[in-house]
Design an enzyme around this catalytic site. Structure first.
Site, PDB file in Angstrom:
ATOM      1  N   CYS A 171      37.373  27.524  28.516  1.00  0.00           N
ATOM      2  CA  CYS A 171      37.369  27.363  29.962  1.00  0.00           C
ATOM      3  C   CYS A 171      36.855  25.970  30.253  1.00  0.00           C
ATOM      4  O   CYS A 171      37.011  25.060  29.442  1.00  0.00           O
ATOM      5  CB  CYS A 171      36.536  28.450  30.641  1.00  0.00           C
TER       6      CYS A 171
ATOM      7  N   HIS B  50       0.817  -1.226   0.000  1.00  0.00           N
ATOM      8  CA  HIS B  50       0.000   0.000   0.000  1.00  0.00           C
ATOM      9  C   HIS B  50       0.844   1.267   0.000  1.00  0.00           C
ATOM     10  O   HIS B  50       0.297   2.378  -0.103  1.00  0.00           O
ATOM     11  CB  HIS B  50      -0.919   0.012   1.223  1.00  0.00           C
TER      12      HIS B  50
END
Length: 642
Positions: free
Chosen positions: A191, A60
């Site tokens: 950092c 389908h």
């Protein structure tokens, strides 16, 4: 002009908008954008050219992938999967190439209708979110293979799948590209959780594209930097970014363009950015040294049997390892600051070595007079453990180097630039700038400790309640040197003790989300962020979860205010640098190991922070029905015109 792709009618019939079809899944666009067609005959043709990617077992549905990257699904009828393929005959197989208009299937309309089912053919672009910026559709009666829709394709940047997990190298390339490319980058540092770019033009950076990419928690404009928040994996990403950028040559660390900002605001932002760049590479070793010193204090406690004697070789050796990062801090900061300024880091390190030279330290401890002018004595000071004098010294060294390069012949550079720079800057620092800055820094550190001690609960409540707001803007790094200076000058920091509770509170808030949520991705992110926060790094918690469910962040702030209240009320203080639960050892006093008052305060404040944050988040701050908000919007710096 945007690239487009035509979609044809898959059969004779009537084209209708997807919203008008009978199946709610299709009608709501859950499967992607497209259209429906009510067929009047059985022949079904390909609406696009491409390769057949899928054929359903029940016949389908057929999938086709186009050269443009459209994933097109042709779904024949509604709920026809239960018919086991009986009404359908297929003319194609997987991997087959088809052209738009080719016959691909037939469907028995009468058989479908006899089963009480809708015969509408759905044509869907299932990857619409990734590839489409829009779809124009013409409704009404059409002939098979007639053009009925125009798909507008996203640009390459827009089509990027932001949900895909990228490798460190891929993420680095993505980041560099979207900060404006290598040509737009002056410098980059990192950092604990962020890539901090100095860009020539921040307007060229793609904020939204960056902040929506998996692996990037947020982006922001702060402290003269374009910050990309990565989280715990920032180091490997940074290494790949550096490889991607290659040699930046002598590009300045700070943006040099006139961006129209208020001069005062711009200068302040650049100052904070310089301090951040100088301190962030040093923070890890300072934190490690603080943990080691705290553990040594723990091992000397009489309550634990004094496992280590303070006069033993093992203790003295380990203490020296822990002290070294602080004792030689001027050298570390000088080297790091020079790297940020693109000056000679060895020259700056040597100047730092002058400040940390043992004989000068001894004279500094005794305030030995260097010389006297008009009754005013110029004295030596102790600069071990100091930060701010060396940061200014590194800046002076940069200016001195640049001037000498202009005035000295090139054949004298190798010897005389280091000679003159080290001599001049060292003397200026020892005689003038060092005493002034050290006096101011020590005074500020003592003042803050005094205010927290005197105000007690009020100072703890206010600082605890609002400190994590600084993290959002990246301004908390401006506090790092202050805390380090407090510990260096007085051996302790009441401010850092309060900050410690704020980390624990945000961790408890995100932990509540992780435990309460039934969503696997939220749980995974929440647990990881909670561990990170308890270890003293709150950005993954804040940007990954807490700020995106604003009530969770507020719940954490309430908990940290409560923890700060307890810390201030009982005058808790820290003798080391590391925060979070992992920083427990920093609450032992190395000078008086039997004094456990700050440690008991830490335990009580931590318990209160965890309980308050956890309960408020659980009851009020979070549930799975809440919609996660967008990542934090771009922050404007003071005086910004952007």
């Amino acid at each position: 002009m945007a690239q487009t792709s035509q979609l044809l009618a898959p059969a004779n019939g009537t084209v209708i908008a997807l919203a008008k079809t009978s199946d709610p899944i299709f009608a709501q666009g859950t499967m992607g954008q497209g259209f429906g067609l009510t067929p009047t005959d059985s022949q079904v043709v390909a609406p696009v050219s491409g390769k057949v990617s899928m054929v359903a077992d029940s016949k389908h549905a057929i999938g086709i992938v186009t050269n443009d990257g459209l994933e097109v699904l042709i779904h024949m009828g509604v709920d026809t999967v239960g018919l086991a393929g009986k009404p359908f005959q297929l003319n194609v197989v997987p991997e087959q190439e088809v052209r738009a208009g080719d016959a691909i299937a037939t469907m028995d309309l009468e058989q479908i209708q006899a089963s009480g089912l809708d015969t509408t053919i759905m044509v869907l672009i299932t990857n619409s979110a990734q590839v489409l910026s829009g779809l124009d559709l013409t409704e009404g009666a059409v002939h098979s293979a007639a053009p009925v829709a125009t798909a507008f394709l996203k640009s390459q940047e827009e089509a990027h799948d932001s949900s895909k997990k990228l490798s460190h190298a891929e993420l680095a390339k993505f980041i560099v590209k979207n900060v404006g490319g290598k040509a737009n980058v002056n410098n980059v540092i990192h950092c604990i959780t962020r890539l901090r770019f100095y860009l020539k033009d921040e307007g060229k950076a793609n904020d939204e594209i960056l902040k929506n990419q998996r692996g990037i928690l947020d982006v922001m404009h702060a402290s003269g930097q374009y910050q990309v928040v990565i989280g715990n994996e920032v180091v490997p990403v940074f290494e790949e970014v550096v490889k991607e950028l290659g040699d930046l040559g002598d590009a300045p660390a700070q943006p040099q363009t006139d961006d129209g900002k208020n001069p005062v605001s711009k200068a302040f932002g650049n100052l904070i950015g310089f301090i951040t760049g100088s301190m962030s590479p040093v923070v890890g070793v300072i934190a490690a040294a603080g943990i080691l010193k705290g553990l040594l204090a723990l091992l000397t406690l009489p309550q634990l049997g004094a496992l280590l004697d303070v006069k033993s070789t093992a203790y003295i050796t380990l203490s020296a390892i822990g002290d070294s990062a602080f004792f030689f801090l001027p050298i570390l900061v000088g080297f790091s600051a020079a790297k940020r300024l693109n000056s000679d880091p060895i020259i700056a390190a040597v100047i730092g070595g002058v400040l940390a030279y043992p004989q000068l330290i001894e004279w500094g401890k005794a305030f030995k007079t260097m010389f006297e002018v008009g009754g005013f004595k110029f004295q030596f000071l102790n600069y071990s453990y100091s930060i701010f004098p060396m940061i200014l010294a590194a800046w002076l060294a940069k200016k001195c180097e640049d001037w000498l390069k202009k005035v000295l012949p090139s054949y004298l550079h190798m010897i005389f630039i280091p000679l003159i720079t080290v001599l001049v800057v060292s003397v200026i620092t020892l005689v003038i700038t060092g005493p002034v800055i050290q006096g101011i820094a020590n005074g500020v550190a003592v003042l803050i400790n005094w205010l927290v001690s005197v105000s007690g609960w009020a100072g703890g409540l206010i600082i605890g309640g609002f400190y994590q707001l600084l993290v959002i803007f990246g301004l908390h790094w401006g506090v790092v040197p202050l805390v380090a200076q407090q510990i260096a000058g007085t051996g302790q920091s009441a401010l850092n003790a309060i900050i410690c509770s704020t980390m624990i509170s945000q961790g408890a808030a995100v932990l509540a989300v992780a435990l309460k949520s039934k969503k696997e991705d939220t749980k995974e992110l929440g647990f990881a962020a909670a561990i990170s926060a308890f270890c003293g790094v709150t950005e993954p918690a804040i940007y990954g979860v807490n700020l995106r469910y604003r009530k969770v962040f507020v719940s954490g702030l309430i908990g940290s205010a409560a923890g700060g209240f307890i810390t201030g009320l009982f005058h808790g203080t820290m003798f080391g640098f590391t925060g979070g639960l992992i920083g427990f050892s920093s609450f032992f006093n190395p000078q008086h190991p039997t004094d456990l008052s700050s440690f008991y305060t830490f335990l009580l404040a931590s318990a209160v922070s965890i309980i308050v944050s956890f309960i408020i988040t659980w009851v009020w701050g979070y549930n799975d029905q809440m919609t996660m908000g967008k990542k934090v919007a771009k922050k404007q710096r003071p005086g910004s015109t952007k």
